[in-house]
Enzyme design. Structure first.
Site, short mmCIF file in Angstrom:
data_model
loop_
_atom_site.label_atom_id
_atom_site.label_comp_id
_atom_site.label_asym_id
_atom_site.label_seq_id
_atom_site.Cartn_x
_atom_site.Cartn_y
_atom_site.Cartn_z
N CYS A 99 -50.03 -15.64 113.93
CA CYS A 99 -50.44 -14.49 113.10
C CYS A 99 -51.97 -14.30 113.08
CB CYS A 99 -49.93 -14.68 111.68
SG CYS A 99 -50.38 -13.33 110.59
N LYS A 103 -37.21 -17.28 106.94
CA LYS A 103 -38.17 -17.48 105.85
C LYS A 103 -37.56 -18.35 104.76
CE LYS A 103 -40.18 -12.99 106.80
NZ LYS A 103 -40.33 -11.59 106.45
N GLU A 152 -52.11 -11.08 101.12
CA GLU A 152 -52.90 -10.07 101.85
C GLU A 152 -54.22 -10.72 102.33
OE1 GLU A 152 -52.44 -6.93 103.08
OE2 GLU A 152 -50.37 -7.22 102.51
N SER A 153 -54.39 -10.73 103.66
CA SER A 153 -55.51 -11.46 104.26
C SER A 153 -56.87 -10.97 103.77
CB SER A 153 -55.44 -11.38 105.78
OG SER A 153 -55.55 -10.05 106.22
N1 LIG Z 1 -51.57 -6.64 105.66
C1 LIG Z 1 -51.12 -8.00 105.84
C2 LIG Z 1 -50.45 -8.13 107.18
C3 LIG Z 1 -49.84 -9.51 107.37
C4 LIG Z 1 -48.74 -9.50 108.43
O1 LIG Z 1 -48.37 -8.45 108.98
N2 LIG Z 1 -48.20 -10.69 108.71
C5 LIG Z 1 -47.08 -10.76 109.64
C6 LIG Z 1 -47.26 -11.90 110.63
S1 LIG Z 1 -48.73 -11.71 111.59
C7 LIG Z 1 -45.83 -11.06 108.86
O2 LIG Z 1 -45.80 -11.96 108.05
N3 LIG Z 1 -44.77 -10.27 109.10
C8 LIG Z 1 -43.53 -10.43 108.42
C9 LIG Z 1 -42.40 -10.68 109.33
O3 LIG Z 1 -42.60 -10.86 110.54
O4 LIG Z 1 -41.26 -10.70 108.84
C10 LIG Z 1 -52.33 -8.95 105.74
O5 LIG Z 1 -53.44 -8.52 106.06
O6 LIG Z 1 -52.15 -10.10 105.29
#
Ligand SMILES: N[C@@H](CCC(=O)N[C@@H](CS)C(=O)NCC(=O)O)C(=O)O
Length: 232
Positions: free
Chosen positions: A18, A45, A70-71
């Protein structure tokens, strides 16, 4: 690990590939803050993860067990609580850096579009959009080595993971016309050798990314299948 109970004051709940997790890991490393990294499988998960991640996404930072998700929010929290500051002191410059962090997220979305493109025509369209975005960056970069000059900032933490994709993608095609982007290229190199950026992923990241790309029903997956990994 089967629970969210923290063993360390700061736990970064992560996924190995990620790019948003990498941002937070880079910021923690730049600040010299010890943390425990806890990788999860996003395809399965665990319940404890869903309890601390309202959107079901990584990263989550557990601060003495209290979740922050949220990053961008995680990075801002870390910048408010740990030196050295990775944002400029000036309010306008700080706002502009946050704007370019958002731009970095838009580039990540385009990369997702690239690796999900169903056919070669869509792949080329996404590649052209990426080149256009990097051309915009070329016009705002200075003499470097980092985004804002000599100091490593939050924008650098966002783009380290962006460029890392291309260490694998460049072996699969010329998606971005790097020779026309010398400042972007120099920035990419500076980030690739920054220890915090290097250490934000496991050593097997390139192999994991190739496997991830190959598993998708996409034009890129067919290219992965037909190519050997770099150095093989
Ligand atoms: N806006 C979020 C995006 C985070 C994101 O999209 N993470 C992905 C992995 S890189 C995720 O967990 N997706 C959920 C999934 O794959 O079910 C942030 O900035 O933290």
């Amino acid at each position: 690990m089967t629970s969210a109970s923290p063993a360390a004051p700061l736990v970064l709940v992560s996924h190995a590939l990620c790019p948003y997790v990498q941002r937070a890991a880079i910021v923690l490393a730049e600040k010299g803050v010890p943390f425990e990294r806890r990788d999860i499988d996003l395809a399965h998960k665990p319940d404890w993860f869903l309890q601390v991640s309202p959107l079901g996404k990584t990263p989550v930072l557990l601060v003495h067990g209290q979740p922050v998700f949220e990053s961008a929010v995680i990075c801002e929290y870390l910048d408010e609580t740990h030196a050295p500051a990775l944002h400029p002191h000036d309010a306008l410059q700080r706002a502009q850096h946050r704007s370019w962090m958002e731009f970095g997220s838009a580039v990540l979305n385009l990369i997702g579009g690239l690796y999900n493109a169903p056919d070669e025509a869509a792949l080329q369209a996404r590649a052209d959009e990426l080149t256009a975005r990097f051309t915009q960056l070329e016009s705002v970069l200075g003499d470097g080595p980092y985004f804002g000059g000599t100091a490593f900032t939050m924008v650098d933490a966002v783009f380290g993971p962006v460029f890392r994709y291309f260490d694998v993608l460049d072996d699969l095609g010329e998606f971005v016309r790097w020779p026309a982007l010398p400042r972007v290229g120099a920035w990419r190199q500076a980030l690739a050798s920054r220890p915090s950026v290097v250490q934000a992923v496991r050593p097997d990241y390139p192999a994991l990314l190739r496997r991830f790309l190959q598993a998708r029903p996409s034009a890129l997956a067919r290219r992965v299948a037909g190519s050997a990994p770099a150095g093989a």
